[in-house]
Design a protein around this motif. Structure first.
Motif, short mmCIF file in Angstrom:
data_model
loop_
_atom_site.label_atom_id
_atom_site.label_comp_id
_atom_site.label_asym_id
_atom_site.label_seq_id
_atom_site.Cartn_x
_atom_site.Cartn_y
_atom_site.Cartn_z
N THR A 1 -34.65 -67.36 -28.72
CA THR A 1 -33.69 -68.36 -29.12
C THR A 1 -32.29 -67.88 -29.21
O THR A 1 -32.25 -66.76 -30.23
N PRO A 2 -31.18 -68.56 -28.49
CA PRO A 2 -29.85 -67.99 -28.78
C PRO A 2 -29.47 -67.96 -30.25
O PRO A 2 -29.63 -68.96 -30.53
N ILE A 3 -28.88 -66.97 -30.65
CA ILE A 3 -28.51 -66.87 -32.20
C ILE A 3 -27.57 -68.05 -32.29
O ILE A 3 -27.44 -68.73 -33.38
N GLU A 4 -26.59 -68.47 -31.41
CA GLU A 4 -25.70 -69.43 -31.51
C GLU A 4 -26.35 -70.83 -31.99
O GLU A 4 -25.68 -71.74 -32.66
N ASP A 5 -27.41 -71.08 -31.21
CA ASP A 5 -28.37 -72.51 -31.48
C ASP A 5 -28.80 -72.40 -33.06
O ASP A 5 -28.65 -73.27 -33.76
N THR A 6 -29.34 -71.23 -33.60
CA THR A 6 -29.80 -71.23 -34.76
C THR A 6 -28.55 -71.33 -35.71
O THR A 6 -28.99 -72.11 -36.75
N LEU A 7 -27.53 -70.79 -35.41
CA LEU A 7 -26.50 -70.83 -36.43
C LEU A 7 -25.64 -72.17 -36.38
O LEU A 7 -25.37 -72.48 -37.51
N GLY A 8 -25.92 -72.84 -35.29
CA GLY A 8 -25.35 -74.38 -35.27
C GLY A 8 -26.39 -75.18 -36.20
O GLY A 8 -25.70 -75.93 -36.96
N GLU A 9 -27.43 -75.01 -36.07
CA GLU A 9 -28.29 -75.67 -37.24
C GLU A 9 -28.14 -75.21 -38.71
O GLU A 9 -28.21 -76.02 -39.73
N LEU A 10 -28.18 -73.94 -38.81
CA LEU A 10 -27.72 -73.62 -40.18
C LEU A 10 -26.40 -73.92 -40.65
O LEU A 10 -26.37 -74.31 -41.64
N LYS A 11 -25.64 -74.32 -39.90
CA LYS A 11 -24.04 -74.70 -40.40
C LYS A 11 -24.51 -76.29 -40.84
O LYS A 11 -23.86 -76.50 -42.04
N ARG A 12 -25.32 -77.10 -40.27
CA ARG A 12 -25.27 -78.47 -40.68
C ARG A 12 -26.25 -78.27 -42.08
O ARG A 12 -25.87 -79.22 -42.80
N LEU A 13 -27.09 -77.37 -42.15
CA LEU A 13 -27.68 -77.06 -43.42
C LEU A 13 -27.00 -76.87 -44.60
O LEU A 13 -27.02 -77.28 -45.64
N HIS A 14 -26.07 -75.91 -44.14
CA HIS A 14 -25.17 -75.42 -45.03
C HIS A 14 -24.18 -76.45 -45.58
O HIS A 14 -23.87 -76.85 -46.71
N ASP A 15 -23.70 -77.32 -44.42
CA ASP A 15 -22.75 -78.49 -44.86
C ASP A 15 -23.52 -79.59 -45.77
O ASP A 15 -22.78 -80.24 -46.32
N ALA A 16 -24.67 -79.61 -45.47
CA ALA A 16 -25.61 -80.46 -46.25
C ALA A 16 -26.00 -80.02 -47.91
O ALA A 16 -26.57 -80.66 -48.74
N GLY A 17 -25.68 -78.73 -47.87
CA GLY A 17 -25.81 -78.12 -49.34
C GLY A 17 -27.00 -77.47 -49.63
O GLY A 17 -27.42 -77.41 -50.86
N LYS A 18 -27.61 -77.47 -48.41
CA LYS A 18 -29.16 -76.73 -48.79
C LYS A 18 -29.17 -75.47 -49.00
O LYS A 18 -30.37 -75.06 -49.60
N PHE A 19 -28.20 -74.57 -48.57
CA PHE A 19 -28.11 -73.25 -49.03
C PHE A 19 -26.64 -72.90 -49.27
O PHE A 19 -25.62 -73.51 -48.72
N ARG A 20 -26.27 -71.76 -50.23
CA ARG A 20 -25.11 -71.39 -50.47
C ARG A 20 -24.50 -70.39 -49.67
O ARG A 20 -23.31 -70.49 -48.99
N TYR A 21 -25.31 -69.34 -49.24
CA TYR A 21 -24.86 -68.07 -48.55
C TYR A 21 -25.99 -67.57 -47.53
O TYR A 21 -27.02 -67.74 -47.80
#
Ligand SMILES: NC(=O)c1ccc[n+]([C@@H]2O[C@H](COP(=O)([O-])OP(=O)(O)OC[C@H]3O[C@@H](n4cnc5c(N)ncnc54)[C@H](OP(=O)(O)O)[C@@H]3O)[C@@H](O)[C@H]2O)c1
Length: 316
Positions: free
Chosen positions: A129-149
């Motif tokens: 999996t390209p790391i950029e794809d994973t990070l894109g999803e993580l950004k959405r989760l972060h924006d939704a407040g699901k994790f802090r760091y």
């Protein structure tokens, strides 16, 4: 308990953290859930605030136990879990595809019984999996407040570069102990340069650096720690015993358990920010927390270094 700031984050973490791999119940032989929960609570009572877990530990079981242990005390704990390693029977599968990441985050939040994860760590790289794809999803989760760091684990500097281009990266979780010092040459200097904190895992090399095994142990059925920690073999084993002679000497002089000397070495100045240690029961958890109360002297560190060079450097 000594505390430190984790990298460039605002998280203050104890110098000793509690690891929960064994509590998952499917890799380290028989464990008792009530004992695991009591060990987690005793760790918190004795100043440990960072609890590290992962969905891969017992296919969610360890996370669920952490959730039960911290219920009502959530504010005292830095909850660190992971994503990207799933259990498929006996096998550990690496999967960082966006839809899997999304599902995992919700599952972890539910099992842990928390609204947000303090430190969400990518457990292992996934070459498919390209790391950029994973990070894109993580950004959405972060924006939704699901994790802090965001943190990573088992990543090399080049891959951390790729993460840092897209995200604030606050921690690396690599293996680190007197029997595994591979990160000293590149990873640790890289992390220091870039404000990335470090959570060292396997601080006791699966219990070996507590000095409790005088001979290569016959592990109980279902105890598969030797598949991950490659230390239960000769000629390494005999060399480890010589190193342990030195650790025992320091432990005796200090009136401290050998395990505390090993943990303190891993979290010494120039080592990792937080030494993660697993604990099977309250006694181990409390004893290991005691390593956060005192420091090895320069002279003691020199003696350990000398023993390491003399007995182990050529074998590791
Ligand atoms: N990111 C990764 O890929 C990764 C990989 C490995 C670990 N980790 C994390 O790091 C944590 C720590 O590593 P680990 O649990 O694998 O290994 P560890 O901390 O080196 O060893 C833990 C084991 O040592 C024994 N022990 C602990 N304290 C002791 C004491 N005071 N005296 C005697 N024996 C003691 C216990 O097992 P027995 O009593 O059964 O002997 C315990 O389960 C894990 O729990 C996990 O959270 C992460």
């Amino acid at each position: 308990m000594h505390t430190r700031t984790l990298g460039n984050s605002e998280l203050s973490v104890s110098a000793v953290g509690l690891g929960t791999w064994a509590s998952g119940g499917d890799f380290w032989g028989q464990v008792d859930d009530r004992q695991s929960i009591r060990a987690m609570q005793a760790a918190i009572d004795h100043g440990i605030n960072l609890i590290d877990t992962a969905p891969a530990y017992g296919d969610g079981h360890a996370e669920a136990l952490v959730g039960r242990a911290i219920a009502g005390r959530r504010d005292l704990v830095v909850v660190a879990t992971k994503l990207g390693v799933l259990r498929e029977g006996e096998r550990f599968i690496h999967n960082l595809e966006p839809q899997s990441v999304r599902r995992e985050a919700d599952d972890s939040l539910r099992r842990l019984g928390v609204d947000t994860i303090d430190l969400y760590q990518i457990h292992w790289p996934d070459k498919k999996t390209p790391i950029e794809d994973t990070l894109g999803e993580l950004k959405r989760l972060h924006d939704a407040g699901k994790f802090r760091y965001l943190g990573v684990s088992n990543f090399k500097p080049a891959l951390m570069d790729a993460v840092r281009r897209e995200f604030q990266l606050v921690s690396l979780q690599p293996p680190y102990s007197l029997l595994n010092r591979k990160i000293e040459s590149h990873h640790l200097p890289y992390c220091r340069r870039h404000g990335i904190g470090t959570l060292g895992y396997g601080s006791l090399a699966a219990g070996v650096l507590s000095g409790k095994f005088r001979e290569i142990p016959t592990l109980a059925p279902g105890d598969k720690r030797a598949q991950f920690y490659d230390v239960f073999r000769e000629p390494l084993w005999s060399a480890i015993q010589r190193l342990l002679d030195t650790l025992r000497g320091i432990a005796d002089e200090r009136g401290r358990p050998v395990a505390q000397v090993s943990i303190n070495w891993a979290r010494r100045e120039g080592g990792v920010t937080c030494a993660l240690v697993g604990a099977r029961d309250v006694e181990q958890a409390v004893s290991n927390a005691g390593a956060g109360e005192w420091e090895l002297s320069e002279d003691e560190i020199k003696r350990i270094e000398h023993a390491y060079k003399q007995h182990l450097a050529a074998l590791l």
